[in-house]
Design a protein around this motif. Structure first.
Motif, short mmCIF file in Angstrom:
data_model
loop_
_atom_site.label_atom_id
_atom_site.label_comp_id
_atom_site.label_asym_id
_atom_site.label_seq_id
_atom_site.Cartn_x
_atom_site.Cartn_y
_atom_site.Cartn_z
N HIS A 102 41.64 40.77 44.14
CA HIS A 102 42.72 39.79 44.68
C HIS A 102 43.31 39.00 43.81
CE1 HIS A 102 42.61 41.95 48.68
NE2 HIS A 102 41.56 41.77 48.47
N LEU A 103 42.47 38.20 43.02
CA LEU A 103 42.69 37.40 42.10
C LEU A 103 43.38 37.88 40.86
CD1 LEU A 103 42.67 34.36 40.59
CD2 LEU A 103 40.44 34.95 40.11
N SER A 104 43.10 39.04 40.52
CA SER A 104 43.92 39.85 39.40
C SER A 104 45.18 40.24 39.85
CB SER A 104 42.94 41.14 38.96
OG SER A 104 43.86 41.83 37.83
N ALA A 105 45.51 40.48 40.99
CA ALA A 105 46.73 40.73 41.69
C ALA A 105 47.49 39.52 41.69
CB ALA A 105 46.56 41.35 42.91
N ALA A 106 46.91 38.29 41.95
CA ALA A 106 47.53 37.00 42.05
C ALA A 106 48.07 36.79 40.62
CB ALA A 106 46.87 36.17 42.73
N LEU A 107 47.35 36.90 39.50
CA LEU A 107 47.56 36.54 38.33
C LEU A 107 48.64 37.62 37.53
CD1 LEU A 107 43.90 35.62 36.84
CD2 LEU A 107 45.95 33.86 37.67
N TYR A 108 48.76 38.55 38.19
CA TYR A 108 49.59 39.74 37.71
C TYR A 108 50.96 39.19 38.22
CZ TYR A 108 52.18 44.08 37.50
OH TYR A 108 53.03 44.91 37.47
N ASP A 109 51.15 38.68 39.39
CA ASP A 109 52.40 38.32 39.99
C ASP A 109 52.82 37.18 39.40
OD1 ASP A 109 52.40 40.64 41.71
OD2 ASP A 109 51.72 39.29 43.55
#
Length: 190
Positions: A102-109
């Motif tokens: 979830h953190l990786s997806a947030a940083l990706y966004d």
């Protein structure tokens, strides 16, 4: 479990509870859109919402074990907040093993290092960094410090302006909880 990891989870829980409350009980925020005359009616004890809407909302609330709205169209007590909090606790327990995803997806966004990962569809750009951030938090580093340090370690200080580094932890926290909420919403739609 370290105190900093517990604090991180508590931050997630507060944000998740708030988002879930808005998702499950949007009627509690109807007053925000009141016109001057509707606000005046609410102060006088008159609910400006239609009777049909209020009845439909109250049926849904009662099905969830939450008290009906009062005459002004407001929550009578904290049962809706408690409901959202309970759901948030359950959801966070389910999502805890995938916090790094979830953190990786947030940083990706957000793409704080401006790597153009979204434009180039490099969805794994921040996977290793997110895993390192979660590991640092579990090892006792605070979330804001861990995210700042790992970003600088991975990309160098020159890639970040002061504002980005200072707001990144809060922005990512909101997106983490939004990502977790999306999992719940998708499972409810099935």
């Amino acid at each position: 479990m370290s105190d900093t990891y517990s604090n991180f989870k508590e931050q997630l829980l507060r944000q998740l509870s708030s988002q879930l409350h808005g998702h499950y009980f949007p009627e509690e925020y109807d007053y925000v859109y009141d016109s001057i005359s509707e606000a005046r009616d609410r102060r006088r004890g008159i609910n400006p919402m239609s009777k049909e809407y209020t009845e439909r909302v109250n049926r849904r609330r009662l099905q969830r074990g939450v008290s009906a709205l009062n005459n002004e169209g407001h929550a009578q007590d904290g049962t809706s907040v408690a409901y959202a909090h309970t759901r948030a606790v359950e959801l966070l327990q389910q999502a805890e093993t995938e916090l790094d995803r979830h953190l990786s997806a947030a940083l990706y966004d957000i793409d704080p290092a401006r790597t153009c990962c979204r434009e180039n569809e490099c969805e794994d750009e921040y996977d290793a960094i997110a895993a390192a951030i979660i590991a640092c938090i579990r090892d006792g580093e605070s979330y804001p410090v861990a995210i700042r340090q790992q970003m600088i370690l991975s990309f160098g200080r020159e890639h970040f302006d002061h504002r980005t580094l200072n707001t990144l932890s809060e922005a990512a926290l909101k997106l983490i909880t939004r990502s977790i909420c999306q999992v719940l919403i998708q499972s409810e739609d099935v």
